[in-house]
Design an enzyme around this catalytic site. Structure first.
Site, PDB file in Angstrom:
ATOM      1  N   SER A   1       3.440  39.377  11.340  1.00  0.00           N
ATOM      2  CA  SER A   1       3.787  40.255  12.302  1.00  0.00           C
ATOM      3  C   SER A   1       3.734  39.952  13.646  1.00  0.00           C
ATOM      4  O   SER A   1       2.952  38.887  14.149  1.00  0.00           O
ATOM      5  CB  SER A   1       3.040  41.737  12.085  1.00  0.00           C
ATOM      6  OG  SER A   1       3.483  42.579  13.237  1.00  0.00           O
TER       7      SER A   1
ATOM      8  N   TYR B   1      -5.076  46.357  11.691  1.00  0.00           N
ATOM      9  CA  TYR B   1      -3.774  45.925  11.223  1.00  0.00           C
ATOM     10  C   TYR B   1      -3.659  44.502  12.009  1.00  0.00           C
ATOM     11  O   TYR B   1      -3.128  43.370  11.551  1.00  0.00           O
ATOM     12  CB  TYR B   1      -2.747  46.960  11.563  1.00  0.00           C
ATOM     13  CG  TYR B   1      -1.159  45.988  11.370  1.00  0.00           C
ATOM     14  CD1 TYR B   1      -0.898  46.512  10.074  1.00  0.00           C
ATOM     15  CD2 TYR B   1      -0.257  45.702  12.369  1.00  0.00           C
ATOM     16  CE1 TYR B   1       0.725  46.194   9.899  1.00  0.00           C
ATOM     17  CE2 TYR B   1       0.896  45.189  11.991  1.00  0.00           C
ATOM     18  CZ  TYR B   1       1.410  45.455  10.845  1.00  0.00           C
ATOM     19  OH  TYR B   1       2.479  44.937  10.478  1.00  0.00           O
TER      20      TYR B   1
END
Length: 293
Positions: free
Chosen positions: A150, A163
């Protein structure tokens, strides 16, 4: 040039495995790989969505089958790798894409939240690499492993610590494995998408906030996100073009990543602002909710 030629892979007739293939980036990538002529295994925790994607690929004239797979179960992943290798004799592309989202202030994030995010986003990728890499090393043609990280694996974001930790881990894992495996014919790539208009926000765990925050974030992703098909194009390019990290799209991801490398302290300012921009800050949601005391 020698490395580039050695690692060149044609998708026509290639065998590709996509985890998290039932939705979002995984679904778009599976369909895009199939259009290039690959035989695609669409794998997802939700077997019905995987079956639907595989069926759509076949309806378009492609070759695909589905498997219900929990990437947290290392034995299931190893069984899948063995099955695909036994049937085809080689595995050309593995897209470790399965993942989940999480957002919330650290004081409202539980130990179970941390474990779940790390288990799926990081260890799920590790299980895929561990299961498939030995077969790829031994086969007589090159292969590539693409791990979905990401932008948050390159740039920290406040209120997203679990995350971010998982995705930074995926980037580091990918770079380390590429250094190890590339001389043996297996490239490893970290795919770093930015804001993508998928269903990830709907499925994201939000700790300590109400649903107004989810609605605000969904609106931001819908309005500002690129399509999953756009990221799928970068997946296909990553198969044929040797790159360590893929910024997808580069217009979103590259500048923040460079700033983080050049000035981590300056990037902290933007990292604090990011939840407010995205809509993950309760004080800025349209419902004006606040973290519970």
């Amino acid at each position: 040039m020698g490395v580039t030629v050695r690692h060149r892979i044609s998708l026509e007739g290639a065998v590709c495995v996509v985890t998290g293939g039932g939705s979002g980036i995984g679904r778009a990538s599976a369909r895009r790989l199939a259009r290039e002529g690959a035989h695609v295994y669409v794998c997802d925790l939700d077997g019905q969505t995987a079956e639907s994607v595989a069926g759509a690929i076949r309806a378009d004239g492609g070759r695909a089958e589905h498997r219900a797979i929990d990437v947290c179960d290392d034995q299931l992943v190893e069984s899948l790798a063995q099955e695909v290798h036994d049937r085809h004799g080689a595995i050309d592309v593995l897209l470790n894409n399965a993942g989940i989202g999480h957002a919330g202030a650290v004081q409202h994030t539980t130990a179970d939240d941390w474990c779940r995010v790390i288990d799926i986003n990081l260890l799920g990728v590790a299980h895929g690499c561990h299961a498939f890499a030995p077969f790829m090393i031994e086969q007589e043609r090159p292969a590539v492993i693409i791990n979905t990280a990401s932008q948050a694996g390159l740039v920290p974001v406040a209120r997203m610590a679990p995350y971010v930790a998982s995705k930074f881990g995926v980037v580091g894992l990918s770079l380390a494995l590429n250094a190890e495996l590339a001389p043996q014919g297996v490239r490893v790539v970290a795919l770093c998408p930015g804001v993508v208009d998928t269903g990830i926000i709907a499925a994201t765990t939000l700790s300590g906030v109400d649903e107004g925050v989810r609605e605000s974030a969904q609106t931001f992703y819908s309005d500002r996100g690129v399509s999953a098909d756009r990221v799928a194009e970068d997946v296909v390019r990553a198969v044929s073009r040797p790159r360590l990290v893929v910024h997808s799209p580069s217009s979103q991801v590259l500048a923040p990543a460079l700033l983080q490398r050049l000035s981590p302290s300056l990037m902290q300012h933007f990292s604090r602002l990011a939840p407010r921009v995205i809509g993950l800050d309760p004080s800025t949601s349209r419902h004006g909710s606040k973290d519970p005391a």
